[in-house]
Design an enzyme around this catalytic site. Structure first.
Site, PDB file in Angstrom:
ATOM      1  CG  ASP A   1      -1.977   1.086   1.147  1.00  0.00           C
ATOM      2  OD1 ASP A   1      -1.594   2.273   1.196  1.00  0.00           O
ATOM      3  OD2 ASP A   1      -3.167   0.760   1.054  1.00  0.00           O
TER       4      ASP A   1
ATOM      5  CG  ASN B   1      -4.129  10.528  -6.869  1.00  0.00           C
ATOM      6  OD1 ASN B   1      -3.477  10.671  -7.892  1.00  0.00           O
ATOM      7  ND2 ASN B   1      -4.789   9.432  -6.597  1.00  0.00           N
TER       8      ASN B   1
ATOM      9  CG  HIS C   1      -6.381  11.876 -10.546  1.00  0.00           C
ATOM     10  ND1 HIS C   1      -6.606  10.995  -9.519  1.00  0.00           N
ATOM     11  CD2 HIS C   1      -7.299  12.860 -10.387  1.00  0.00           C
ATOM     12  CE1 HIS C   1      -7.611  11.404  -8.771  1.00  0.00           C
ATOM     13  NE2 HIS C   1      -8.059  12.543  -9.286  1.00  0.00           N
TER      14      HIS C   1
ATOM     15  CG  ASP D   1      -2.928   7.466 -13.156  1.00  0.00           C
ATOM     16  OD1 ASP D   1      -3.493   7.133 -12.091  1.00  0.00           O
ATOM     17  OD2 ASP D   1      -3.531   7.950 -14.138  1.00  0.00           O
TER      18      ASP D   1
ATOM     19  CD  GLU E   1      -4.110   3.896  -1.789  1.00  0.00           C
ATOM     20  OE1 GLU E   1      -4.260   4.336  -0.637  1.00  0.00           O
ATOM     21  OE2 GLU E   1      -5.018   3.930  -2.654  1.00  0.00           O
TER      22      GLU E   1
END
Length: 259
Positions: free
Chosen positions: A139, A147, A152, A156, A182
């Site tokens: 995680d 983010n 984003h 990503d 995530e």
């Protein structure tokens, strides 16, 4: 007396329609229509000659007598090849659909369904072969803040960076999947908990070392990892749950660590 002539005329009309329809399809670059056209032209030619010969009442010529079985065999073989080609195409389409159904569109790794299926198979093989199996729950730390703060696209890129770091430590037969946001699950068949913990620690150090910047943006990316070894009574759900609990223990202990 009219019936043979009507039958022959129907056959001739059907032959013309078949050639026209296959010709149109072949011009539209339909490969299987081209094969069918090649198979049917000799057959239609001889069957037309046979119809004319019957209508005229002339004797059967050797070319028609022996040619019809030959072109029938030729057409049959070619049409079987067309069918085989179509079945191969369908199999490729099926495999492609299955691949897209179990892959995460963003990262290219397995999605939740895909990785859980691989884990289920691994548990069954572990019991059958009496070998070890471990699972890592990964995680990314402070992912929401990344983010929100950088957009984003950078988020990503962080997901891709984690996948690369994990893939660098994977052996043949290992599997990785994104199970949400995530969060990732890494399945390590044949690994005991000590070996799995070492793998997790190498991934953690790699992310900390190499992902201080991602796509040119300073994000100081880190990851918390939970490790669980499969027990005799474990299911997919129970093994993932224990790895998840270990990951949360790593989060509560300060993040950027393995538990």
């Amino acid at each position: 007396q009219w019936f043979p002539a009507a039958g022959d005329l129907t056959l001739l009309v059907a032959n013309v329609l078949a050639l026209l329809s296959l010709g149109v399809a072949a011009r539209r670059r339909q490969r299987r229509a081209t094969y069918a056209l090649v198979a049917w032209v000799p057959l239609i030619g001889l069957s037309t000659a046979r119809a004319v010969q019957l209508s005229a009442g002339t004797p059967l010529t050797p070319m028609i007598e022996y040619g019809l079985p030959v072109v029938l065999a030729f057409a049959s073989i070619l049409l079987v090849l067309v069918l085989a080609d179509r079945m191969l195409t369908m199999r490729r389409e099926r495999d492609s659909a299955q691949l897209h159904a179990e892959r995460d569109a963003l990262t290219g790794v397995f999605n939740r369904s895909g990785i859980e299926q691989r884990l289920d198979w691994s548990i069954l093989q572990t019991r059958r072969d009496e070998r070890s199996l471990s699972a890592l729950f990964l995680d990314l730390d402070h992912f929401k803040a990344i983010n929100d703060g950088h957009g984003h696209a950078i988020g990503d890129a962080c997901l891709h960076a984690l996948v690369r770091a994990a893939a660098a430590e994977m052996k043949y037969g290992d599997h990785i999947g994104r199970i949400g946001g995530e969060e990732f699950l890494l399945v390590l068949p044949g690994s005991r908990q000590r070996e799995a913990r070492d793998t997790a620690e190498r991934i953690r150090r790699s992310v900390e070392r190499d992902c201080a910047e991602v796509a040119g943006v300073p994000v100081a990316l880190t990851v918390s990892i939970g490790v669980a070894q499969c027990r005799g009574d474990d299911t997919v759900a129970s093994l993932v749950a224990r790895a998840d609990q270990a990951m949360y223990a790593a989060k509560h202990a300060g993040r950027n660590r393995v538990a």
